[in-house]
Design a protein around this motif. Structure first.
Motif, PDB file in Angstrom:
ATOM      1  N   LEU A  18      42.297  43.679  56.189  1.00  0.00           N
ATOM      2  CA  LEU A  18      41.367  44.488  56.977  1.00  0.00           C
ATOM      3  C   LEU A  18      39.968  43.902  56.955  1.00  0.00           C
ATOM      4  O   LEU A  18      39.302  43.817  57.988  1.00  0.00           O
ATOM      5  N   TYR A  19      39.484  43.466  55.788  1.00  0.00           N
ATOM      6  CA  TYR A  19      38.121  42.943  55.740  1.00  0.00           C
ATOM      7  C   TYR A  19      37.984  41.674  56.581  1.00  0.00           C
ATOM      8  O   TYR A  19      36.919  41.428  57.163  1.00  0.00           O
ATOM      9  N   GLU A  43      48.478  32.797  56.403  1.00  0.00           N
ATOM     10  CA  GLU A  43      48.046  33.662  55.300  1.00  0.00           C
ATOM     11  C   GLU A  43      47.514  32.811  54.151  1.00  0.00           C
ATOM     12  O   GLU A  43      46.535  33.167  53.506  1.00  0.00           O
ATOM     13  N   GLU A  44      48.145  31.659  53.923  1.00  0.00           N
ATOM     14  CA  GLU A  44      47.679  30.763  52.864  1.00  0.00           C
ATOM     15  C   GLU A  44      46.244  30.312  53.141  1.00  0.00           C
ATOM     16  O   GLU A  44      45.417  30.256  52.232  1.00  0.00           O
ATOM     17  N   PHE A  52      40.602  30.575  51.850  1.00  0.00           N
ATOM     18  CA  PHE A  52      39.258  30.841  52.348  1.00  0.00           C
ATOM     19  C   PHE A  52      38.587  31.930  51.514  1.00  0.00           C
ATOM     20  O   PHE A  52      37.425  31.810  51.135  1.00  0.00           O
ATOM     21  N   ASP A  53      39.329  32.980  51.203  1.00  0.00           N
ATOM     22  CA  ASP A  53      38.800  34.062  50.379  1.00  0.00           C
ATOM     23  C   ASP A  53      38.390  33.543  49.006  1.00  0.00           C
ATOM     24  O   ASP A  53      37.329  33.897  48.488  1.00  0.00           O
ATOM     25  N   LEU A  65      37.517  30.508  48.224  1.00  0.00           N
ATOM     26  CA  LEU A  65      36.312  29.681  48.379  1.00  0.00           C
ATOM     27  C   LEU A  65      35.061  30.546  48.531  1.00  0.00           C
ATOM     28  O   LEU A  65      33.999  30.210  47.993  1.00  0.00           O
ATOM     29  N   GLN A  66      35.187  31.658  49.250  1.00  0.00           N
ATOM     30  CA  GLN A  66      34.039  32.561  49.398  1.00  0.00           C
ATOM     31  C   GLN A  66      33.640  33.139  48.047  1.00  0.00           C
ATOM     32  O   GLN A  66      32.454  33.243  47.731  1.00  0.00           O
ATOM     33  N   GLU A  67      34.628  33.507  47.238  1.00  0.00           N
ATOM     34  CA  GLU A  67      34.333  34.045  45.912  1.00  0.00           C
ATOM     35  C   GLU A  67      33.681  32.984  45.028  1.00  0.00           C
ATOM     36  O   GLU A  67      32.731  33.279  44.303  1.00  0.00           O
ATOM     37  N   ILE A  68      34.181  31.756  45.106  1.00  0.00           N
ATOM     38  CA  ILE A  68      33.587  30.664  44.329  1.00  0.00           C
ATOM     39  C   ILE A  68      32.153  30.430  44.769  1.00  0.00           C
ATOM     40  O   ILE A  68      31.249  30.251  43.939  1.00  0.00           O
ATOM     41  N   ARG A  69      31.907  30.442  46.079  1.00  0.00           N
ATOM     42  CA  ARG A  69      30.550  30.248  46.609  1.00  0.00           C
ATOM     43  C   ARG A  69      29.609  31.333  46.075  1.00  0.00           C
ATOM     44  O   ARG A  69      28.495  31.048  45.643  1.00  0.00           O
ATOM     45  N   THR A  70      30.071  32.574  46.068  1.00  0.00           N
ATOM     46  CA  THR A  70      29.261  33.681  45.570  1.00  0.00           C
ATOM     47  C   THR A  70      28.947  33.496  44.088  1.00  0.00           C
ATOM     48  O   THR A  70      27.807  33.675  43.654  1.00  0.00           O
TER      49      THR A  70
END
Length: 125
Positions: free
Chosen positions: A11-12, A92-93, A98-99, A101-106
């Motif tokens: 959803l996000y 989905e992979e 991507f998710d 990588l976004q968490e790592i960036r944060t």
């Protein structure tokens, strides 16, 4: 022709995609406040955490900037995306990676801020 396959993206991710499209279309001009998490949660009938995660994706892509105590601001606009009808969507992979990588960036941004603070405090030792 509409796809008969259900949208299996989280959803996000769907919320972030819709908001990105609205940014590209000029709905939210640069320098203007972005809708609040509460407003977006109500609009999308989603939990605030879900909407916050979608907004974090857009922050990570460099379109939004948030400062504590202030509204989130639009700082850049994505280029309008051409219609990719008929092209396969990302797997989905891809979305999982991507998710991550976004968490790592944060996390890296947080570490960089802590390192800069530590460097400033120890400068005169």
């Amino acid at each position: 022709m509409a796809s008969t396959h259900p949208d299996r993206r989280k959803l996000y991710v769907r919320i972030a995609d819709e908001l990105r499209e609205e940014l590209a279309a000029g709905k939210y001009p640069i320098g203007e406040p972005f809708p609040s998490i509460g407003e977006l949660a109500e609009r999308f009938s989603a939990a605030k955490m879900t909407v916050d995660r979608a907004v974090e994706v857009l922050r990570g892509e460099g379109y939004l900037e948030s400062r504590q105590g202030s509204r989130t601001m639009v700082i850049a606009l994505p280029e309008s995306q051409p219609d990719h009808a008929g092209e396969p969507e990302h797997s989905e992979e891809f979305h999982v990676l991507f998710d991550q990588l976004q968490e790592i960036r944060t996390q890296l941004k947080g570490f960089a801020a802590k390192l800069a603070e530590l460097d400033q405090r120890t400068k005169n030792l």
